[in-house]
Design an enzyme around this catalytic site. Structure first.
Site, PDB file in Angstrom:
ATOM      1  N   CYS A   7       0.816  -1.210   0.000  1.00 37.46           N
ATOM      2  CA  CYS A   7       0.000   0.000   0.000  1.00 37.46           C
ATOM      3  C   CYS A   7       0.855   1.268   0.000  1.00 37.46           C
ATOM      4  CB  CYS A   7      -0.914  -0.012   1.229  1.00 37.46           C
ATOM      5  SG  CYS A   7      -2.329   1.108   1.062  1.00 37.46           S
ATOM      6  N   ASP A 137      -5.780  -2.215  12.015  1.00 38.21           N
ATOM      7  CA  ASP A 137      -4.583  -1.388  11.945  1.00 38.21           C
ATOM      8  C   ASP A 137      -4.366  -0.692  13.282  1.00 38.21           C
ATOM      9  OD1 ASP A 137      -2.357  -0.105  10.966  1.00 38.21           O
ATOM     10  OD2 ASP A 137      -3.396   0.946   9.345  1.00 38.21           O
TER      11      ASP A 137
END
Length: 217
Positions: A7, A137
């Site tokens: 990412c 996360d």
């Protein structure tokens, strides 16, 4: 086998790096509401996505404040997945999915301290009702991008409580991703800063090492 998402890409050449390393997904960040060296405008993101081979899935990461902004991101970039680190009401998220038919990845932030696993599980279950995937996360100003790990025991509890597939993120790198996978058993792992030569610039050797470690049996 666990899926790997690379990412925060900012350069077209990093798409090739991710693809050749065997990554399954690449992600670009747009319209970030917090400072990040990985934020792109639509034109920059489009150039990267247009160079993504058909064998790798495209994720756009955003922080839409309302339904219209979510729709705009999808209309502008047509990703395979929209990943949201902040989002409007869950009812609007559901409407976004119904209108576009796109797969959604929604973040559930895990605090580094003062963990309440029961509350986190309830929140994850609520989000899972309108999302195709959950991203766990480490809590930060934008729901992620801290570059720091969290208590993987909490992530495992959430993963075990859900039928919705879970991606694990937060401070992952080539050295710790195998341990993280063994402890959490996620559907996939997500990395940005842990494989960079400098903020926003991927290191090819780190990318290869991360994918290799993630996919070891």
């Amino acid at each position: 086998m666990v899926r790997v998402k690379i990412c925060g890409l900012t350069r077209v050449e990093d798409v090739k790096t991710a693809y050749e390393a065997g990554a399954d997904m690449i992600g670009v960040i747009v319209n970030a509401k917090v400072p990040t060296p990985r934020n792109l405008d639509y034109d920059e993101a489009r150039k990267i996505l247009e160079q993504t081979p058909s064998g790798i899935e495209k994720v756009v990461v955003g922080m839409p404040g309302d339904l219209s902004e979510g729709l705009e991101i999808i209309e502008e970039l047509d990703p395979d997945y929209l990943q949201m680190h902040s989002y409007p009401s869950l009812s609007e998220v559901g409407e976004l999915k119904d209108i576009t038919g796109k797969k959604l990845i929604i973040t559930v932030s895990i605090p580094r301290k003062s963990l309440d696993s029961a509350k986190l599980i309830v929140r994850a279950e609520e989000v899972a009702e309108v999302s195709d995937f959950i991203l766990l996360d480490t809590e930060g100003p934008g729901g992620g991008e801290t570059g720091k790990t969290h208590d993987w025991t909490a992530s495992r509890k959430i993963r075990d409580a859900l039928e919705t597939p879970v991606f694990l993120a937060g401070g992952l790198n080539p050295s710790n991703v195998r341990e993280a996978i063994e402890k959490v058993q996620p559907y996939g792992v997500d990395v940005a800063s842990g494989i960079e030569a400098e903020p926003g610039i991927k290191d090819p050797e780190k990318v290869k090492a991360f994918v290799k470690a993630s996919k070891e049996s």
